[in-house]
Design a protein around this motif. Structure first.
Motif, PDB file in Angstrom:
ATOM      1  N   GLY A  31       0.824  -1.208   0.000  1.00  0.00           N
ATOM      2  CA  GLY A  31       0.000   0.000   0.000  1.00  0.00           C
ATOM      3  C   GLY A  31       0.855   1.255   0.000  1.00  0.00           C
ATOM      4  N   ARG A  32       1.887   1.257   0.835  1.00  0.00           N
ATOM      5  CA  ARG A  32       2.821   2.390   0.856  1.00  0.00           C
ATOM      6  C   ARG A  32       3.492   2.537  -0.506  1.00  0.00           C
ATOM      7  NH1 ARG A  32       7.487   0.720   3.985  1.00  0.00           N
ATOM      8  NH2 ARG A  32       7.778  -0.410   2.050  1.00  0.00           N
ATOM      9  N   GLY A 112      -8.055  10.114   5.066  1.00  0.00           N
ATOM     10  CA  GLY A 112      -7.243  10.671   3.992  1.00  0.00           C
ATOM     11  C   GLY A 112      -7.480   9.967   2.662  1.00  0.00           C
ATOM     12  N   LEU A 113      -7.626   8.645   2.695  1.00  0.00           N
ATOM     13  CA  LEU A 113      -7.938   7.903   1.462  1.00  0.00           C
ATOM     14  C   LEU A 113      -9.322   8.297   0.945  1.00  0.00           C
ATOM     15  CD1 LEU A 113      -6.484   4.406   2.385  1.00  0.00           C
ATOM     16  CD2 LEU A 113      -5.580   6.004   0.677  1.00  0.00           C
ATOM     17  N   LYS A 145      -5.741  19.092  -5.682  1.00  0.00           N
ATOM     18  CA  LYS A 145      -6.155  18.932  -4.281  1.00  0.00           C
ATOM     19  C   LYS A 145      -6.070  17.467  -3.865  1.00  0.00           C
ATOM     20  CE  LYS A 145      -9.389  22.824  -4.483  1.00  0.00           C
ATOM     21  NZ  LYS A 145     -10.816  23.214  -4.481  1.00  0.00           N
ATOM     22  N   SER A 146      -6.417  16.575  -4.770  1.00  0.00           N
ATOM     23  CA  SER A 146      -6.324  15.141  -4.496  1.00  0.00           C
ATOM     24  C   SER A 146      -4.867  14.735  -4.261  1.00  0.00           C
ATOM     25  CB  SER A 146      -6.931  14.354  -5.666  1.00  0.00           C
ATOM     26  OG  SER A 146      -6.846  12.969  -5.444  1.00  0.00           O
ATOM     27  N   ARG A 147      -3.966  15.251  -5.073  1.00  0.00           N
ATOM     28  CA  ARG A 147      -2.537  14.954  -4.926  1.00  0.00           C
ATOM     29  C   ARG A 147      -2.023  15.429  -3.568  1.00  0.00           C
ATOM     30  NH1 ARG A 147       2.400  17.070  -5.271  1.00  0.00           N
ATOM     31  NH2 ARG A 147       1.585  19.172  -5.586  1.00  0.00           N
ATOM     32  N   LYS A 148      -2.404  16.641  -3.181  1.00  0.00           N
ATOM     33  CA  LYS A 148      -1.958  17.177  -1.889  1.00  0.00           C
ATOM     34  C   LYS A 148      -2.517  16.354  -0.724  1.00  0.00           C
ATOM     35  CE  LYS A 148      -1.077  21.881  -3.404  1.00  0.00           C
ATOM     36  NZ  LYS A 148      -1.516  23.282  -3.370  1.00  0.00           N
ATOM     37  N   ARG A 152      -0.444  14.100   2.255  1.00  0.00           N
ATOM     38  CA  ARG A 152      -0.737  14.100   3.698  1.00  0.00           C
ATOM     39  C   ARG A 152      -1.061  12.686   4.193  1.00  0.00           C
ATOM     40  NH1 ARG A 152      -2.806  19.233   2.395  1.00  0.00           N
ATOM     41  NH2 ARG A 152      -4.835  18.450   1.775  1.00  0.00           N
ATOM     42  N   THR A 153      -1.813  11.961   3.389  1.00  0.00           N
ATOM     43  CA  THR A 153      -2.212  10.610   3.778  1.00  0.00           C
ATOM     44  C   THR A 153      -1.003   9.682   3.838  1.00  0.00           C
ATOM     45  OG1 THR A 153      -4.394  10.967   2.813  1.00  0.00           O
ATOM     46  CG2 THR A 153      -3.733   8.679   3.180  1.00  0.00           C
TER      47      THR A 153
END
Length: 166
Positions: A31-32, A112-113, A145-148, A152-153
């Motif tokens: 996942g990482r 976050g996801l 915004k999704s990338r940012k 964070r996630t």
């Protein structure tokens, strides 16, 4: 003969006993790795360098909200199984896991996801809905915004992995 369409099974399964947290470690690492790959290849994967045809669904497939192949699919359930395993811990292998910290980080990652997914989904429809050119509301804006949010996630995810010694 039934015409019911059944969902495809999750491609990820525990590598050992379902009640042993270590059985999920390969999935957690994968996942990482998927989040890191998505961020590294963001422009290529999402077509963020174009003026149209952004691929928010590509983000959603990688973070596990579309399809069944992502190691991040149903991460909330994986975290629940981990927590149960940490609590049960019959041989004391996980005694040093701070459950309060784990719970907080797990909730942050799951949220976050969800937020990353919501923003990527919004990118699919923003321009066709008439928001093209509206500052902060275009498909390209939502994709950024999704990338940012994914950045964070991933930070929270890495903190979670460190908290469980991965």
């Amino acid at each position: 003969r039934s015409s019911v369409v059944r969902p495809a099974p999750n491609a990820w399964a525990p590598s050992g006993p379902a009640d042993d947290p270590a059985s999920y470690y390969d999935q957690l690492r994968a996942g990482r790795d998927e989040m890191e790959r998505l961020l590294k290849d963001w422009v290529k994967i999402t077509h963020a360098d174009r003026d149209t045809d952004f691929d928010g669904d590509a983000v959603r497939r990688i973070i596990g909200t579309v399809g069944t192949g992502s190691p991040l699919l149903r991460m909330d359930k994986v975290f629940d199984k981990l927590r149960r395993g940490f609590v049960a811990d019959p041989d004391g292998r996980y005694a040093d896991v701070d459950l309060e910290n784990f719970d907080e980080l797990a909730q942050d990652v799951v949220q976050g996801l969800r937020d990353t997914d919501y923003l990527a989904y919004s990118a699919i429809f923003a321009d066709p809905s008439g928001n093209a050119g509206v500052p902060g509301q275009s498909s390209k804006d939502f994709l950024e915004k999704s990338r940012k949010e994914l950045i964070r996630t991933l930070d929270k995810y890495n903190k979670l992995l460190k908290a469980i010694r991965l």
